[in-house]
Design an enzyme around this catalytic site. Sequence first.
Site, PDB file in Angstrom:
ATOM      1  N   ARG A 271       0.841  -1.200   0.000  1.00 48.68           N
ATOM      2  CA  ARG A 271       0.000   0.000   0.000  1.00 48.68           C
ATOM      3  C   ARG A 271       0.878   1.252   0.000  1.00 48.68           C
ATOM      4  O   ARG A 271       0.576   2.243  -0.659  1.00 48.68           O
ATOM      5  CB  ARG A 271      -0.884   0.025   1.254  1.00 48.68           C
ATOM      6  CG  ARG A 271      -1.956  -1.033   1.267  1.00 48.68           C
ATOM      7  CD  ARG A 271      -2.691  -0.958   2.608  1.00 48.68           C
ATOM      8  NE  ARG A 271      -3.611  -2.066   2.737  1.00 48.68           N
ATOM      9  CZ  ARG A 271      -3.756  -2.799   3.840  1.00 48.68           C
ATOM     10  NH1 ARG A 271      -3.051  -2.523   4.916  1.00 48.68           N
ATOM     11  NH2 ARG A 271      -4.626  -3.777   3.870  1.00 48.68           N
TER      12      ARG A 271
ATOM     13  N   ASP B 281     -16.089  -4.010  -4.071  1.00 45.91           N
ATOM     14  CA  ASP B 281     -16.073  -5.295  -3.360  1.00 45.91           C
ATOM     15  C   ASP B 281     -17.453  -5.919  -3.507  1.00 45.91           C
ATOM     16  O   ASP B 281     -18.457  -5.208  -3.614  1.00 45.91           O
ATOM     17  CB  ASP B 281     -15.737  -5.100  -1.878  1.00 45.91           C
ATOM     18  CG  ASP B 281     -15.188  -6.366  -1.237  1.00 45.91           C
ATOM     19  OD1 ASP B 281     -13.971  -6.432  -0.976  1.00 45.91           O
ATOM     20  OD2 ASP B 281     -15.989  -7.306  -1.003  1.00 45.91           O
ATOM     21  N   SER B 282     -17.488  -7.264  -3.494  1.00 44.90           N
ATOM     22  CA  SER B 282     -18.779  -7.936  -3.636  1.00 44.90           C
ATOM     23  C   SER B 282     -19.541  -7.968  -2.317  1.00 44.90           C
ATOM     24  O   SER B 282     -20.715  -8.315  -2.281  1.00 44.90           O
ATOM     25  CB  SER B 282     -18.577  -9.360  -4.163  1.00 44.90           C
ATOM     26  OG  SER B 282     -17.716 -10.058  -3.301  1.00 44.90           O
TER      27      SER B 282
ATOM     28  N   ALA C 165     -16.198  -8.519  -9.024  1.00 46.85           N
ATOM     29  CA  ALA C 165     -15.017  -8.006  -9.734  1.00 46.85           C
ATOM     30  C   ALA C 165     -15.025  -8.415 -11.211  1.00 46.85           C
ATOM     31  O   ALA C 165     -14.723  -7.600 -12.081  1.00 46.85           O
ATOM     32  CB  ALA C 165     -13.750  -8.527  -9.056  1.00 46.85           C
TER      33      ALA C 165
ATOM     34  N   ASP D 283      -6.708  -7.404  -5.834  1.00 46.88           N
ATOM     35  CA  ASP D 283      -6.285  -8.164  -4.648  1.00 46.88           C
ATOM     36  C   ASP D 283      -7.404  -9.107  -4.230  1.00 46.88           C
ATOM     37  O   ASP D 283      -8.021  -8.935  -3.175  1.00 46.88           O
ATOM     38  CB  ASP D 283      -5.919  -7.193  -3.506  1.00 46.88           C
ATOM     39  CG  ASP D 283      -5.309  -7.912  -2.313  1.00 46.88           C
ATOM     40  OD1 ASP D 283      -4.782  -9.031  -2.507  1.00 46.88           O
ATOM     41  OD2 ASP D 283      -5.351  -7.372  -1.193  1.00 46.88           O
TER      42      ASP D 283
ATOM     43  N   CYS E 228      -2.870 -14.237  -2.944  1.00 45.05           N
ATOM     44  CA  CYS E 228      -2.528 -14.612  -1.569  1.00 45.05           C
ATOM     45  C   CYS E 228      -2.744 -16.105  -1.351  1.00 45.05           C
ATOM     46  O   CYS E 228      -2.792 -16.568  -0.219  1.00 45.05           O
ATOM     47  CB  CYS E 228      -3.329 -13.782  -0.565  1.00 45.05           C
ATOM     48  SG  CYS E 228      -5.103 -13.959  -0.738  1.00 45.05           S
TER      49      CYS E 228
HETATM   50  N1  SAH Z   1      -7.184  -5.526  -0.604  1.00 46.52           N
HETATM   51  C1  SAH Z   1      -7.743  -5.752   0.700  1.00 46.52           C
HETATM   52  C2  SAH Z   1      -7.895  -7.217   1.029  1.00 46.52           C
HETATM   53  C3  SAH Z   1      -8.750  -7.975   0.050  1.00 46.52           C
HETATM   54  S1  SAH Z   1      -9.462  -9.407   0.738  1.00 46.52           S
HETATM   55  C4  SAH Z   1      -6.920  -5.046   1.748  1.00 46.52           C
HETATM   56  O1  SAH Z   1      -5.902  -4.406   1.404  1.00 46.52           O
HETATM   57  O2  SAH Z   1      -7.268  -5.108   2.910  1.00 46.52           O
HETATM   58  C5  SAH Z   1     -10.483  -9.941  -0.556  1.00 46.52           C
HETATM   59  C6  SAH Z   1     -11.780  -9.200  -0.709  1.00 46.52           C
HETATM   60  O3  SAH Z   1     -12.357  -9.654  -1.933  1.00 46.52           O
HETATM   61  C7  SAH Z   1     -12.850  -9.436   0.341  1.00 46.52           C
HETATM   62  O4  SAH Z   1     -13.246  -8.218   0.899  1.00 46.52           O
HETATM   63  C8  SAH Z   1     -14.018 -10.083  -0.415  1.00 46.52           C
HETATM   64  O5  SAH Z   1     -15.295  -9.625   0.036  1.00 46.52           O
HETATM   65  C9  SAH Z   1     -13.756  -9.631  -1.809  1.00 46.52           C
HETATM   66  N2  SAH Z   1     -14.318 -10.485  -2.878  1.00 46.52           N
HETATM   67  C10 SAH Z   1     -14.399 -11.825  -2.916  1.00 46.52           C
HETATM   68  N3  SAH Z   1     -14.909 -12.247  -4.092  1.00 46.52           N
HETATM   69  C11 SAH Z   1     -15.134 -11.125  -4.832  1.00 46.52           C
HETATM   70  C12 SAH Z   1     -15.664 -10.894  -6.128  1.00 46.52           C
HETATM   71  N4  SAH Z   1     -16.035 -11.909  -6.918  1.00 46.52           N
HETATM   72  N5  SAH Z   1     -15.776  -9.621  -6.550  1.00 46.52           N
HETATM   73  C13 SAH Z   1     -15.407  -8.587  -5.749  1.00 46.52           C
HETATM   74  N6  SAH Z   1     -14.903  -8.754  -4.528  1.00 46.52           N
HETATM   75  C14 SAH Z   1     -14.762 -10.005  -4.060  1.00 46.52           C
END
Ligand code: SAH
Length: 400
Positions: free
Chosen positions: A218, A256-257, A286, A304, A344
Amino acid sequence: MTHYPAVSLKRGKEESVLRRHPWIFSGAVKSLPPGLAEGDTVSVLASDGTPLGTGYYQIGSIAVRMYSFSARTIDTAFFCHRIAAALRLRRALGLVREDNNALRLVHGEGDRLPGLVVDLFGATAVVQAHTVAMHRQRQAVADALKDVLGDALHAVYYKSEGTLPFKANTGAKDGYLLGGEEEGGEADSVALENGLRFRIDWLEGQKTGFFVDQRDNRDLLRRYAQGRNVLNMCCYTGGFSVYALAGGAERVCSVDSSSRAVELTDENVRLNFPDTDRHEAVEADAFRFLQDGGAKKYDLVVLDPPAFAKHRDAVPQALRGYTRLNELALRHMPAGSLLFTFSCSQAVSRQQFRLAVFTAAARTRRHVSILHQLTQPADHPVSIYHPEGEYLKGLVLYVE
Ligand code: SAH
């Protein structure tokens, strides 16, 4: 010294333990003592009876995880010793500061406590057990934390529902207090990362409530954000979005979903930039968002997603997912854009991830170069004997 039941290894199977790999696979075990329960502490012996150390028994392909490569009594004093060493390292890394109090204090095998994760957010510790043994040791861990951190620690929360093996059936409820007092005040639930403020929801948030593992990445994004239009996909609590705004981004869109994640992101943006009109958060999938050309307006995109592969069998499908997601972003981003892309999934190797992103780039037939190769930060150390501890992989790409 407490005497523990002995697990004997087959002939020649002591090699990896002698090399300090903390896992013993079930195929290496010659005999288990009768009546052994999951999570019990054991002494590990080579086939000729030579003691190899102290570990805990687990049902499954990993039969034993090592606490120590010598004979040790596993009690609160042992956890104090390990946690004090972990804290010394974080202090040496300069992570315990006035303007930074969100950090990973214990990172499992990397801190020689297999199966245990502890994140520290100011005066609150969040404990996460990944194995039955660490679940059974949770009170000793909480007591040790209190002992090592003293007055600097007000509360210890336990949050393991999502990480304990299903078969364990421990009946572990999530988000309860192991020690200290419930944190009531507003200030108590706000943590600082590099001077930026984040509200942490230890009771209901994912994992320990906040992903500390993206701190350095970040910070790198903050350096590149000036004047850019930023799209933060899978934003969760909005970490990358807040850094982008701090770095002078023109506009930031967080996606975010989960509606809760969208709320948390909005809240964290307001916490740092109460009057900004540079940010919007959107609840969307996404893939769908990007499929509809969502990346067209943005010249800095973050991808991410959650771990697509939770175990080895899911790797091929996960790689297809990474390729698809990256292709959808790379195809539409304007010339001169930056893409911060991550995986991850522990089961996906750095090389596999890079190949998935290469495939995505190749399909778009655009010129793409790698500017940075990113990983997890230093408070997520990897034992050199346990390469499996490396899980976070990232690339910063430049798209012409
Ligand atoms: N980038 C964040 C961490 C991401 S964790 C940080 O820096 O803290 C992954 C995230 O992806 C979660 O919040 C989850 O709700 C979201 N997610 C999971 N599947 C998804 C999708 N199909 N579309 C959008 N978001 C999604």
